[in-house]
Each structure stands twice: as C-alpha cells, then as structure tokens.
Design a protein around this motif. Structure first.
Motif, PDB file in Angstrom:
ATOM      1  N   UNK A  20       0.818  -1.204   0.000  1.00 47.93           N
ATOM      2  CA  UNK A  20       0.000   0.000   0.000  1.00 47.93           C
ATOM      3  C   UNK A  20       0.856   1.261   0.000  1.00 47.93           C
ATOM      4  N   UNK A  21       0.211   2.350  -0.390  1.00 51.35           N
ATOM      5  CA  UNK A  21       0.875   3.658  -0.482  1.00 51.35           C
ATOM      6  C   UNK A  21      -0.169   4.708  -0.115  1.00 51.35           C
ATOM      7  N   UNK A  22      -0.059   5.260   1.087  1.00 49.84           N
ATOM      8  CA  UNK A  22      -1.038   6.250   1.548  1.00 49.84           C
ATOM      9  C   UNK A  22      -0.537   7.651   1.271  1.00 49.84           C
ATOM     10  N   UNK A  23      -1.325   8.402   0.548  1.00 49.20           N
ATOM     11  CA  UNK A  23      -0.940   9.748   0.134  1.00 49.20           C
ATOM     12  C   UNK A  23      -1.564  10.801   1.027  1.00 49.20           C
ATOM     13  N   UNK A  24      -0.858  11.885   1.241  1.00 44.62           N
ATOM     14  CA  UNK A  24      -1.394  13.011   1.992  1.00 44.62           C
ATOM     15  C   UNK A  24      -0.720  14.294   1.534  1.00 44.62           C
ATOM     16  N   UNK A  25      -1.388  15.408   1.803  1.00 41.31           N
ATOM     17  CA  UNK A  25      -0.800  16.704   1.500  1.00 41.31           C
ATOM     18  C   UNK A  25      -1.126  17.246   0.120  1.00 41.31           C
ATOM     19  N   UNK A  26      -1.922  16.524  -0.630  1.00 46.19           N
ATOM     20  CA  UNK A  26      -2.339  17.000  -1.948  1.00 46.19           C
ATOM     21  C   UNK A  26      -3.635  16.290  -2.314  1.00 46.19           C
ATOM     22  N   UNK A  27      -4.211  16.687  -3.439  1.00 40.17           N
ATOM     23  CA  UNK A  27      -5.462  16.073  -3.883  1.00 40.17           C
ATOM     24  C   UNK A  27      -5.156  14.762  -4.592  1.00 40.17           C
ATOM     25  N   UNK A  28      -5.456  13.678  -3.926  1.00 33.77           N
ATOM     26  CA  UNK A  28      -5.067  12.336  -4.369  1.00 33.77           C
ATOM     27  C   UNK A  28      -5.548  12.034  -5.783  1.00 33.77           C
ATOM     28  N   UNK A  29      -6.739  12.494  -6.116  1.00 30.95           N
ATOM     29  CA  UNK A  29      -7.329  12.140  -7.407  1.00 30.95           C
ATOM     30  C   UNK A  29      -6.787  12.971  -8.570  1.00 30.95           C
ATOM     31  N   UNK A  30      -5.946  13.922  -8.281  1.00 32.95           N
ATOM     32  CA  UNK A  30      -5.485  14.834  -9.337  1.00 32.95           C
ATOM     33  C   UNK A  30      -4.208  14.377 -10.042  1.00 32.95           C
ATOM     34  N   UNK A  31      -3.526  13.378  -9.507  1.00 31.62           N
ATOM     35  CA  UNK A  31      -2.228  12.995 -10.067  1.00 31.62           C
ATOM     36  C   UNK A  31      -2.080  11.477 -10.069  1.00 31.62           C
ATOM     37  N   UNK A  32      -1.441  10.979 -11.140  1.00 38.57           N
ATOM     38  CA  UNK A  32      -1.166   9.554 -11.227  1.00 38.57           C
ATOM     39  C   UNK A  32      -0.270   9.098 -10.076  1.00 38.57           C
ATOM     40  N   UNK A  33      -0.439   7.842  -9.713  1.00 38.52           N
ATOM     41  CA  UNK A  33       0.525   7.163  -8.855  1.00 38.52           C
ATOM     42  C   UNK A  33       1.280   6.157  -9.734  1.00 38.52           C
ATOM     43  N   UNK A  34       2.581   6.274  -9.742  1.00 36.43           N
ATOM     44  CA  UNK A  34       3.433   5.327 -10.450  1.00 36.43           C
ATOM     45  C   UNK A  34       3.997   4.306  -9.469  1.00 36.43           C
ATOM     46  N   UNK A  35       4.226   3.114  -9.986  1.00 40.04           N
ATOM     47  CA  UNK A  35       4.881   2.077  -9.188  1.00 40.04           C
ATOM     48  C   UNK A  35       6.194   1.702  -9.876  1.00 40.04           C
ATOM     49  N   UNK A  36       7.239   1.657  -9.077  1.00 36.97           N
ATOM     50  CA  UNK A  36       8.588   1.416  -9.559  1.00 36.97           C
ATOM     51  C   UNK A  36       9.242   0.428  -8.595  1.00 36.97           C
TER      52      UNK A  36
END
Length: 115
Positions: A20-36
C-alpha cells in the motif's frame, strides 16, 4: 506531500503480495501514482501507473497479467498487488507521484520472495 508505504513482506514463491501507499498533502485524485521497483544491484524499473480519479491503469508489458493496481479514494491509498511471485521479484517497491514537475516518492517496501 507524503507517500507512506506499508512494511516489509516475506513471501514464498507462487504467493501474492499487496503493498500500500497512503498519500497526503495533496489532492489524491489529481495525479497519477506510479509504481517502480528496484531489485538488488539493479536499476529502477517502472511497473506502471494508476489514475486514482477513475482507476485507469497502464502496465509495463513485462508485468501485464501478474500485477494489479488499485486506488481507494476514501483513504487516499494506492495499492499494487503482484501474483505468482518468483525469486526475481525480490525488490524494493516504490510508489511515486509527480506534482507540477516535482517528484515525490514513498519510502519503499521491501518484498522478499524465498522458500
């Protein structure tokens, strides 16, 4: 902006793992999440990305059929699930996003595949 990933995992060959990768501090739905991922002694390898807004995904050809990206907008959390694990999947798995030209990375999650 923070991306906080789940902890280290140890799996047997043939099993599956979900990171898992929990995002905070920005609008989650506005930017892609890449996996590397980065295997020991190897360079960074892009696995694909997910658009959290609509769940749209793009997978690197190497991983198609064996990897699944999902995103839970209620918790601002992205997931990568890798199945049919083999020893070559031992690596540190990272999530990353790019906000207006600035890249942010999770701390990485070690996945070890060993019998």
């Amino acid at each position: 902006v923070q991306l906080v990933q789940s902890g280290a995992e140890l799996r047997n060959p043939g099993a599956s793992v979900k990171v898992s990768c929990k995002a905070s501090g920005y609008t989650f739905t506005s930017y892609y999440i890449n996996w590397v991922r980065q295997a020991p002694g190897q360079g960074l390898e892009w696995m694909g990305r997910i658009d959290p807004e609509d769940g749209g995904t793009k997978y690197a050809q190497k991983f198609q059929g064996r990897v699944t990206f999902t995103a839970d907008t209620s918790t601002s959390t992205a997931y990568v699930e890798l199945s049919s694990l083999r020893s070559e999947d031992t690596a540190v798995y990272y999530c990353a996003t790019n906000l207006v030209g600035v890249s942010y990375w999770g701390q990485g999650a070690q996945v070890t595949v060993s019998s």
